[in-house]
Design an enzyme around this catalytic site. Structure first.
Site, PDB file in Angstrom:
ATOM      1  N   PHE A 165      -6.531   2.069  -2.856  1.00 35.90           N
ATOM      2  CA  PHE A 165      -6.108   3.367  -3.290  1.00 35.90           C
ATOM      3  C   PHE A 165      -5.280   3.361  -4.570  1.00 35.90           C
ATOM      4  O   PHE A 165      -5.832   3.967  -5.441  1.00 35.90           O
ATOM      5  CB  PHE A 165      -5.487   3.835  -1.923  1.00 35.90           C
ATOM      6  CG  PHE A 165      -4.651   4.885  -2.024  1.00 35.90           C
ATOM      7  CD1 PHE A 165      -5.121   6.214  -2.788  1.00 35.90           C
ATOM      8  CD2 PHE A 165      -3.113   5.220  -1.571  1.00 35.90           C
ATOM      9  CE1 PHE A 165      -4.304   7.322  -2.843  1.00 35.90           C
ATOM     10  CE2 PHE A 165      -2.438   6.375  -1.723  1.00 35.90           C
ATOM     11  CZ  PHE A 165      -2.820   7.409  -2.459  1.00 35.90           C
TER      12      PHE A 165
ATOM     13  N   GLN B 121      -1.328  -6.656   2.409  1.00 32.78           N
ATOM     14  CA  GLN B 121      -1.614  -6.264   3.698  1.00 32.78           C
ATOM     15  C   GLN B 121      -0.691  -5.052   3.860  1.00 32.78           C
ATOM     16  O   GLN B 121       0.657  -5.120   3.922  1.00 32.78           O
ATOM     17  CB  GLN B 121      -1.236  -7.420   4.650  1.00 32.78           C
ATOM     18  CG  GLN B 121      -1.556  -7.164   6.195  1.00 32.78           C
ATOM     19  CD  GLN B 121      -1.131  -6.019   6.837  1.00 32.78           C
ATOM     20  OE1 GLN B 121      -1.885  -5.010   7.175  1.00 32.78           O
ATOM     21  NE2 GLN B 121       0.178  -5.962   7.114  1.00 32.78           N
TER      22      GLN B 121
ATOM     23  N   TYR C  67       6.302  -6.180   7.897  1.00 32.52           N
ATOM     24  CA  TYR C  67       5.886  -5.648   6.435  1.00 32.52           C
ATOM     25  C   TYR C  67       7.097  -5.420   5.454  1.00 32.52           C
ATOM     26  O   TYR C  67       7.100  -5.668   4.257  1.00 32.52           O
ATOM     27  CB  TYR C  67       5.131  -4.565   6.794  1.00 32.52           C
ATOM     28  CG  TYR C  67       4.754  -3.692   5.337  1.00 32.52           C
ATOM     29  CD1 TYR C  67       3.755  -4.227   4.538  1.00 32.52           C
ATOM     30  CD2 TYR C  67       5.364  -2.557   5.070  1.00 32.52           C
ATOM     31  CE1 TYR C  67       3.266  -3.727   3.574  1.00 32.52           C
ATOM     32  CE2 TYR C  67       4.899  -1.759   4.082  1.00 32.52           C
ATOM     33  CZ  TYR C  67       4.039  -2.278   3.213  1.00 32.52           C
ATOM     34  OH  TYR C  67       3.627  -1.397   2.110  1.00 32.52           O
TER      35      TYR C  67
ATOM     36  N   VAL D 274      -0.783   9.592   6.517  1.00 26.19           N
ATOM     37  CA  VAL D 274      -0.930  10.845   7.300  1.00 26.19           C
ATOM     38  C   VAL D 274      -1.699  11.942   6.545  1.00 26.19           C
ATOM     39  O   VAL D 274      -2.504  12.608   7.174  1.00 26.19           O
ATOM     40  CB  VAL D 274       0.396  11.282   8.002  1.00 26.19           C
ATOM     41  CG1 VAL D 274       1.364  11.520   6.941  1.00 26.19           C
ATOM     42  CG2 VAL D 274       0.307  12.618   8.532  1.00 26.19           C
TER      43      VAL D 274
ATOM     44  N   ARG E 171       9.180  12.724   5.847  1.00 23.29           N
ATOM     45  CA  ARG E 171       8.897  11.603   4.884  1.00 23.29           C
ATOM     46  C   ARG E 171       8.809  12.081   3.354  1.00 23.29           C
ATOM     47  O   ARG E 171       8.835  13.299   3.255  1.00 23.29           O
ATOM     48  CB  ARG E 171       7.229  11.049   5.147  1.00 23.29           C
ATOM     49  CG  ARG E 171       7.266  10.470   6.524  1.00 23.29           C
ATOM     50  CD  ARG E 171       7.826   9.050   6.545  1.00 23.29           C
ATOM     51  NE  ARG E 171       7.258   8.403   7.807  1.00 23.29           N
ATOM     52  CZ  ARG E 171       8.269   8.663   8.660  1.00 23.29           C
ATOM     53  NH1 ARG E 171       9.527   9.170   8.584  1.00 23.29           N
ATOM     54  NH2 ARG E 171       8.078   7.891  10.027  1.00 23.29           N
TER      55      ARG E 171
ATOM     56  N   GLY F  62       7.169   4.966  18.296  1.00 18.75           N
ATOM     57  CA  GLY F  62       8.448   4.323  17.807  1.00 18.75           C
ATOM     58  C   GLY F  62       8.348   4.517  16.218  1.00 18.75           C
ATOM     59  O   GLY F  62       8.550   3.252  15.576  1.00 18.75           O
ATOM     60  N   GLU F  63       8.430   5.333  15.656  1.00 22.31           N
ATOM     61  CA  GLU F  63       8.519   5.524  13.841  1.00 22.31           C
ATOM     62  C   GLU F  63       9.923   5.999  13.356  1.00 22.31           C
ATOM     63  O   GLU F  63      10.647   6.663  13.982  1.00 22.31           O
ATOM     64  CB  GLU F  63       7.470   6.392  13.513  1.00 22.31           C
ATOM     65  CG  GLU F  63       7.271   7.569  13.999  1.00 22.31           C
ATOM     66  CD  GLU F  63       6.112   8.495  13.298  1.00 22.31           C
ATOM     67  OE1 GLU F  63       5.725   8.099  12.492  1.00 22.31           O
ATOM     68  OE2 GLU F  63       5.609   9.197  14.212  1.00 22.31           O
TER      69      GLU F  63
HETATM   70  N1  LIG Z   1       0.171   3.851   0.177  1.00 16.16           N
HETATM   71  C1  LIG Z   1       1.472   3.976   0.287  1.00 16.16           C
HETATM   72  O1  LIG Z   1       2.153   5.065   0.725  1.00 16.16           O
HETATM   73  C2  LIG Z   1       2.362   2.772  -0.187  1.00 16.16           C
HETATM   74  C3  LIG Z   1       3.765   3.091   0.109  1.00 16.16           C
HETATM   75  C4  LIG Z   1       4.558   2.092  -0.317  1.00 16.16           C
HETATM   76  C5  LIG Z   1       3.977   0.847  -0.934  1.00 16.16           C
HETATM   77  N2  LIG Z   1       2.810   0.777  -1.053  1.00 16.16           N
HETATM   78  C6  LIG Z   1       2.124  -0.678  -1.580  1.00 16.16           C
HETATM   79  O2  LIG Z   1       1.375  -0.261  -2.485  1.00 16.16           O
HETATM   80  C7  LIG Z   1       0.392  -1.359  -2.633  1.00 16.16           C
HETATM   81  C8  LIG Z   1      -1.161  -0.790  -2.703  1.00 16.16           C
HETATM   82  O3  LIG Z   1      -1.267  -0.180  -1.408  1.00 16.16           O
HETATM   83  P1  LIG Z   1      -2.357   1.063  -0.965  1.00 16.16           P
HETATM   84  O4  LIG Z   1      -1.917   2.165  -0.292  1.00 16.16           O
HETATM   85  O5  LIG Z   1      -3.183   1.206  -2.363  1.00 16.16           O
HETATM   86  O6  LIG Z   1      -3.302  -0.057  -0.055  1.00 16.16           O
HETATM   87  P2  LIG Z   1      -4.912  -0.414  -0.013  1.00 16.16           P
HETATM   88  O7  LIG Z   1      -5.133  -1.232   1.182  1.00 16.16           O
HETATM   89  O8  LIG Z   1      -5.608   0.674  -0.450  1.00 16.16           O
HETATM   90  O9  LIG Z   1      -4.714  -1.495  -1.321  1.00 16.16           O
HETATM   91  C9  LIG Z   1      -4.510  -2.862  -0.974  1.00 16.16           C
HETATM   92  C10 LIG Z   1      -5.589  -3.751  -1.795  1.00 16.16           C
HETATM   93  O10 LIG Z   1      -5.226  -5.210  -1.702  1.00 16.16           O
HETATM   94  C11 LIG Z   1      -6.404  -5.868  -1.251  1.00 16.16           C
HETATM   95  N3  LIG Z   1      -5.859  -7.140  -0.531  1.00 16.16           N
HETATM   96  C12 LIG Z   1      -5.527  -7.089   0.685  1.00 16.16           C
HETATM   97  N4  LIG Z   1      -5.502  -8.453   0.892  1.00 16.16           N
HETATM   98  C13 LIG Z   1      -5.723  -9.263  -0.284  1.00 16.16           C
HETATM   99  C14 LIG Z   1      -5.859 -10.523  -0.620  1.00 16.16           C
HETATM  100  N5  LIG Z   1      -5.634 -11.302   0.510  1.00 16.16           N
HETATM  101  N6  LIG Z   1      -6.417 -10.765  -1.852  1.00 16.16           N
HETATM  102  C15 LIG Z   1      -6.861  -9.976  -2.638  1.00 16.16           C
HETATM  103  N7  LIG Z   1      -6.753  -8.593  -2.504  1.00 16.16           N
HETATM  104  C16 LIG Z   1      -6.214  -7.996  -1.161  1.00 16.16           C
HETATM  105  C17 LIG Z   1      -7.062  -4.761  -0.495  1.00 16.16           C
HETATM  106  O11 LIG Z   1      -8.552  -4.966  -0.358  1.00 16.16           O
HETATM  107  C18 LIG Z   1      -6.846  -3.654  -1.192  1.00 16.16           C
HETATM  108  O12 LIG Z   1      -7.947  -3.153  -1.952  1.00 16.16           O
HETATM  109  C19 LIG Z   1       0.623  -1.942  -1.558  1.00 16.16           C
HETATM  110  O13 LIG Z   1       1.464  -3.364  -2.261  1.00 16.16           O
HETATM  111  C20 LIG Z   1       1.467  -1.412  -0.612  1.00 16.16           C
HETATM  112  O14 LIG Z   1       2.123  -2.405   0.244  1.00 16.16           O
HETATM  113  C21 LIG Z   1       1.887   1.621  -0.621  1.00 16.16           C
END
Ligand SMILES: NC(=O)c1ccc[n+]([C@@H]2O[C@H](COP(=O)([O-])OP(=O)(O)OC[C@H]3O[C@@H](n4cnc5c(N)ncnc54)[C@H](O)[C@@H]3O)[C@@H](O)[C@H]2O)c1
Length: 302
Positions: free
Chosen positions: A13, A76, A141, A180, A204, A263-264
């Site tokens: 994403f 993850q 996490y 959400v 949020r 539980g959030e």
């Molecule tokens: N979406 C949110 O609201 C949010 C909020 C805070 C932080 N983040 C952080 O932003 C980053 C991106 O999150 P996102 O929402 O785009 O999620 P997402 O799951 O769409 O993106 C994560 C990507 O990492 C890849 N991935 C997972 N395990 C892997 C591995 N072992 N090797 C290579 N690639 C791997 C997945 O295939 C996926 O494309 C993450 O680090 C997440 O923790 C997201």
């Protein structure tokens, strides 16, 4: 000057929006992703994609490519999964990060941007959390994101960790962290009632993914940004208000189904004065504009 940037998790994403923003300004993004959650269809066809598991695959060949910088989005991202299997979360979010970080160090990458999570690192925030608020992660996490920030900061490489709030926008999966808005969008598009857990007054800080991508590009460019920086809006919104906003924007007569509380965290909101204070970034989309856009893109996909 065109710069070659490795975006890990770039098929996901947030990563795919970073790729889009880098291309739009003439940089050359490359993507490494194991496609466990990411999708090839999130990427333009001519973006180089290396399908690798960062926690297990050899990364030497990847880092033979002279990247100028790395944006580390791969993770993850499911909090429930981290509770059910903390070892798996550690393998991906700590071991995977360290392997990418060491690959970057060995190959002379100039700048490393680590994508952390404000919601997960701070835990409950009765008032918007600043970067000096004591972190209180409540799940593996969050603990692993916090550990990741320290590991990145300890290495001899120009780096920054961005603590994102709840990101929403097109291409978000509905099973991801903070999904959400995309869950509501999918259910509205399918004519299904919106499900709200508990009283719906949990709050949020919803920030649009395009605003997050522009903050990431700023962090990539500005070496004086080091340590941790919050990226959000500074405005808390309850799940009830989000639902009302999305129902209004959709023009549907949608029912709301009330389910038992999970539980959030009650309130998660980030103070963004530090980033705003640079004078070079502020969230541009209101939640009203952002959800209207999200609903239009969901209708387009259907
Ligand atoms: N979406 C949110 O609201 C949010 C909020 C805070 C932080 N983040 C952080 O932003 C980053 C991106 O999150 P996102 O929402 O785009 O999620 P997402 O799951 O769409 O993106 C994560 C990507 O990492 C890849 N991935 C997972 N395990 C892997 C591995 N072992 N090797 C290579 N690639 C791997 C997945 O295939 C996926 O494309 C993450 O680090 C997440 O923790 C997201």
């Amino acid at each position: 000057m065109t710069r070659r940037i490795l975006v890990t998790g770039g098929a996901g994403f947030i990563g795919s929006h970073v790729v889009e923003a880098l291309r739009a300004r003439g940089d050359e993004p490359h993507v490494m992703d194991d496609l466990s959650k990411g999708q090839v269809s999130n990427l333009p066809v001519d973006v180089p994609l290396y399908v690798l598991d960062m926690a297990a695959s050899p990364l030497e060949r990847l880092f033979e490519i002279p990247f100028d910088a790395v944006v580390h989005c791969a993770a993850q991202t499911n909090v429930m999964r981290s509770l059910a299997d903390p070892a798996l979360d550690r393998r991906i979010n700590v071991t995977g990060l360290v392997r990418v970080l060491h690959g970057a160090l060995a190959s002379g990458v100039r700048r490393f941007v680590f994508i952390s999570s404000g919601g997960a690192v701070y835990g409950e925030t009765p008032v918007p959390a600043t970067e000096t608020t004591q972190p209180r992660p409540e799940n593996p996490y969050g603990c692993h994101k916090l550990e990741g920030e320290a590991l990145v900061a300890a290495e001899p490489i120009s780096s920054v960790s961005l603590r994102l709030s709840n990101v929403y926008g097109p291409r978000q999966r509905s099973d991801a962290e903070g999904g959400v808005a995309s869950i509501f969008s999918d259910r509205l598009a399918a004519g299904l009632p919106l499900r709200i857990y508990g009283d719906g007054e949990q709050q949020r800080d919803f920030v649009h993914v395009a605003d997050v991508a522009s903050a990431i590009l700023l962090a990539l460019d500005d070496d004086s940004m080091t340590g941790v920086w919050n990226v959000g809006t500074g405005t808390p919104t309850s799940v009830n208000d989000l639902a009302a906003l999305m129902i209004e924007a959709s023009g549907e007569h949608t029912l709301i189904e009330r389910l038992p509380a999970r539980g959030e965290i009650r309130r998660s909101c980030l103070d963004i004065a530090k980033l705003r204070g640079t004078g070079r970034w502020a969230p541009e989309r209101t939640l009203r504009q952002g959800v209207a856009e999200l609903l239009r893109s969901a209708a387009h996909v259907l």
